[in-house]
Each structure stands twice: as C-alpha cells, then as structure tokens.
Design a protein around this motif. Sequence first.
Motif, mmCIF file in Angstrom:
data_model
loop_
_atom_site.group_PDB
_atom_site.id
_atom_site.type_symbol
_atom_site.label_atom_id
_atom_site.label_comp_id
_atom_site.label_asym_id
_atom_site.label_seq_id
_atom_site.Cartn_x
_atom_site.Cartn_y
_atom_site.Cartn_z
ATOM 1 N N GLN A 120 44.332 31.348 56.245
ATOM 2 C CA GLN A 120 43.498 32.539 56.359
ATOM 3 C C GLN A 120 43.062 32.981 54.971
ATOM 4 O OE1 GLN A 120 45.943 35.387 58.373
ATOM 5 N NE2 GLN A 120 45.410 34.615 60.397
ATOM 6 N N THR A 121 41.823 33.427 54.873
ATOM 7 C CA THR A 121 41.301 33.926 53.599
ATOM 8 C C THR A 121 40.668 35.292 53.813
ATOM 9 O OG1 THR A 121 39.145 32.884 53.891
ATOM 10 C CG2 THR A 121 40.823 31.612 52.711
ATOM 11 N N ASP A 122 40.530 36.007 52.743
ATOM 12 C CA ASP A 122 39.828 37.280 52.754
ATOM 13 C C ASP A 122 39.081 37.380 51.430
ATOM 14 O OD1 ASP A 122 38.921 39.678 53.692
ATOM 15 O OD2 ASP A 122 40.840 40.711 53.588
ATOM 16 N N THR A 123 38.069 38.217 51.367
ATOM 17 C CA THR A 123 37.305 38.374 50.132
ATOM 18 C C THR A 123 37.111 39.851 49.816
ATOM 19 O OG1 THR A 123 35.173 38.318 51.267
ATOM 20 C CG2 THR A 123 36.032 36.222 50.441
ATOM 21 N N PHE A 124 36.906 40.119 48.551
ATOM 22 C CA PHE A 124 36.519 41.444 48.083
ATOM 23 C C PHE A 124 35.707 41.251 46.814
ATOM 24 C CE2 PHE A 124 40.781 40.621 46.411
ATOM 25 C CZ PHE A 124 40.657 40.906 45.067
ATOM 26 N N THR A 125 35.061 42.306 46.381
ATOM 27 C CA THR A 125 34.256 42.240 45.165
ATOM 28 C C THR A 125 34.912 43.089 44.083
ATOM 29 O OG1 THR A 125 32.275 41.992 46.523
ATOM 30 C CG2 THR A 125 31.939 42.550 44.205
ATOM 31 N N ALA A 126 35.103 42.486 42.912
ATOM 32 C CA ALA A 126 35.704 43.165 41.766
ATOM 33 C C ALA A 126 34.601 43.472 40.754
ATOM 34 C CB ALA A 126 36.780 42.280 41.142
ATOM 35 N N TYR A 127 34.572 44.699 40.260
ATOM 36 C CA TYR A 127 33.534 45.158 39.337
ATOM 37 C C TYR A 127 34.110 45.500 37.973
ATOM 38 C CZ TYR A 127 30.646 45.635 43.481
ATOM 39 O OH TYR A 127 29.945 45.380 44.620
ATOM 40 N N VAL A 128 33.362 45.153 36.923
ATOM 41 C CA VAL A 128 33.735 45.453 35.546
ATOM 42 C C VAL A 128 32.529 46.094 34.869
ATOM 43 C CG1 VAL A 128 34.363 44.439 33.312
ATOM 44 C CG2 VAL A 128 35.363 43.529 35.419
ATOM 45 N N ARG A 129 32.750 47.216 34.199
ATOM 46 C CA ARG A 129 31.669 47.825 33.408
ATOM 47 C C ARG A 129 31.435 46.966 32.179
ATOM 48 N NH1 ARG A 129 31.786 54.090 32.540
ATOM 49 N NH2 ARG A 129 30.547 53.206 30.883
ATOM 50 N N LEU A 130 30.194 46.716 31.855
ATOM 51 C CA LEU A 130 29.869 45.840 30.729
ATOM 52 C C LEU A 130 30.251 46.446 29.382
ATOM 53 C CD1 LEU A 130 26.366 44.484 31.822
ATOM 54 C CD2 LEU A 130 28.639 43.519 32.243
ATOM 55 N N ASP A 131 30.333 47.757 29.307
ATOM 56 C CA ASP A 131 30.624 48.404 28.029
ATOM 57 C C ASP A 131 32.067 48.889 27.914
ATOM 58 O OD1 ASP A 131 30.513 50.482 29.845
ATOM 59 O OD2 ASP A 131 29.136 51.714 28.665
ATOM 60 N N SER A 132 32.933 48.518 28.848
ATOM 61 C CA SER A 132 34.322 48.991 28.785
ATOM 62 C C SER A 132 35.027 48.386 27.573
ATOM 63 C CB SER A 132 35.076 48.645 30.071
ATOM 64 O OG SER A 132 35.125 47.252 30.281
ATOM 65 N N ARG A 133 35.781 49.214 26.877
ATOM 66 C CA ARG A 133 36.540 48.785 25.705
ATOM 67 C C ARG A 133 37.928 49.364 25.785
ATOM 68 N NH1 ARG A 133 34.846 44.500 24.556
ATOM 69 N NH2 ARG A 133 32.824 44.294 23.673
ATOM 70 N N PRO A 134 38.956 48.608 25.960
ATOM 71 C CA PRO A 134 38.934 47.170 26.209
ATOM 72 C C PRO A 134 38.420 46.902 27.624
ATOM 73 C CG PRO A 134 41.156 47.997 26.467
ATOM 74 C CD PRO A 134 40.314 49.158 25.981
ATOM 75 N N ILE A 135 38.150 45.657 27.917
ATOM 76 C CA ILE A 135 37.634 45.304 29.231
ATOM 77 C C ILE A 135 38.632 45.737 30.304
ATOM 78 C CG2 ILE A 135 38.575 42.963 29.179
ATOM 79 C CD1 ILE A 135 35.918 42.075 30.570
ATOM 80 N N LYS A 136 38.116 46.356 31.382
ATOM 81 C CA LYS A 136 38.958 46.851 32.465
ATOM 82 C C LYS A 136 38.278 46.611 33.802
ATOM 83 C CE LYS A 136 41.306 50.534 30.053
ATOM 84 N NZ LYS A 136 41.804 51.882 30.109
ATOM 85 N N LEU A 137 39.108 46.498 34.828
ATOM 86 C CA LEU A 137 38.601 46.435 36.195
ATOM 87 C C LEU A 137 38.162 47.848 36.559
ATOM 88 C CD1 LEU A 137 38.224 44.633 38.715
ATOM 89 C CD2 LEU A 137 40.501 45.379 39.436
ATOM 90 N N ASP A 138 36.898 48.009 36.926
ATOM 91 C CA ASP A 138 36.353 49.335 37.170
ATOM 92 C C ASP A 138 36.455 49.748 38.639
ATOM 93 O OD1 ASP A 138 35.005 51.671 36.053
ATOM 94 O OD2 ASP A 138 33.333 51.078 37.335
ATOM 95 N N ASP A 139 36.213 48.811 39.562
ATOM 96 C CA ASP A 139 36.265 49.135 40.984
ATOM 97 C C ASP A 139 36.459 47.867 41.797
ATOM 98 O OD1 ASP A 139 36.278 50.733 43.228
ATOM 99 O OD2 ASP A 139 34.134 51.137 43.224
ATOM 100 N N VAL A 140 36.938 48.057 43.014
ATOM 101 C CA VAL A 140 37.109 46.967 43.967
ATOM 102 C C VAL A 140 36.552 47.442 45.291
ATOM 103 C CG1 VAL A 140 38.801 45.582 45.237
ATOM 104 C CG2 VAL A 140 39.154 46.053 42.814
ATOM 105 N N ILE A 141 35.701 46.628 45.904
ATOM 106 C CA ILE A 141 35.152 46.951 47.214
ATOM 107 C C ILE A 141 35.617 45.873 48.193
ATOM 108 C CG2 ILE A 141 33.075 47.362 48.576
ATOM 109 C CD1 ILE A 141 33.500 49.436 46.344
ATOM 110 N N CYS A 142 36.367 46.307 49.199
ATOM 111 C CA CYS A 142 36.893 45.386 50.191
ATOM 112 C C CYS A 142 35.793 44.965 51.162
ATOM 113 C CB CYS A 142 38.039 46.043 50.955
ATOM 114 S SG CYS A 142 39.367 46.616 49.864
ATOM 115 N N ALA A 143 35.868 43.712 51.616
ATOM 116 C CA ALA A 143 34.840 43.183 52.519
ATOM 117 C C ALA A 143 34.994 43.722 53.934
ATOM 118 C CB ALA A 143 34.885 41.662 52.523
ATOM 119 N N GLY A 144 36.215 43.939 54.378
ATOM 120 C CA GLY A 144 36.421 44.318 55.782
ATOM 121 C C GLY A 144 36.730 45.694 56.003
#
Length: 144
Positions: A120-144
């Motif tokens: 079984q698999t599942d997917t979601f979308t992970a977002y990163v702001r291009l200007d984040s310092r240091p780089i950080k995960l900004d948001d996650v949107i679940c598919a289901g």
Amino acid sequence: MKTTSYSVGALLLALLVLPAPTTAFAAVADPTPVAVRHRHTASEISAFLTAFYGHHGPSALDREQSISQQLREKQAHAPTSDVLLCAQNEPRDIVVGAVTVAQSAGVGWATVTTHWSADQTDTFTAYVRLDSRPIKLDDVICAG
C-alpha cells in the motif's frame, strides 16, 4: 482676515504626485546582502526533502529544527496524527519525487510517496519556501 501661504500645501502636493522609484533603482538600492536573497533551487530542495524524510520519517531533531512555525501549530492541533507524514504510523519506506519550483510564488514542492505493508502507498505534497534560511519544510498537504 488672515491670509494663508499655500507654499507648504503646494510642496506636499508635489511630493504626492512624484513618480515612485523604478524597480531598477529599487534593486540597486536594496541593502540586503546577496547571500540573504538566495533562493533554493530544485536540487537543493530535493536534497533537503530526501535527507529530512529519510526512509522512515524525520528524526526528532529535524522535527524540532527543520519545520516552519505553521507546521508546529498544525501538529499541535492534530495530536493523534503525524502531519509531516500524513499518517499515524511509521512507513516502511519513503520516496521523494521530482521537485517543482515556482519562482514567482516563492515556493518549491515535491510529491512524497510513503510505502506501507501489503504494497500500500500513500502520497502527500511537501512545500519549502525558496527564501527560508536555513531551509525548512514549510507545509504538508495530504492527498486524502
């Protein structure tokens, strides 16, 4: 009757109708160092997400230091779920897909696929702001 000088009013009116500085001038006058204006590339975001998620999910240190305040608050409002994985359990494996970068929106994202038991698999979308310092995960949107 007292006469009023209109020179102050004329000066204020002249200041209000002056054209705004051009963007070329604003860019030249921008005192922000070039290093601060750096925007993450697709390959940087891919490397970050791959290291962040690993094979089974982010480490406790990554969960503390490598996510946005928005995600911290989102997790606080969903204590029975892991908002970073859109799940309640640890997956068998995680694969980060190709990264898309939208310079005009200032964000990059990738589809992340989690693999579970019984194929079984599942997917979601992970977002990163291009200007984040240091780089950080900004948001996650679940598919289901």
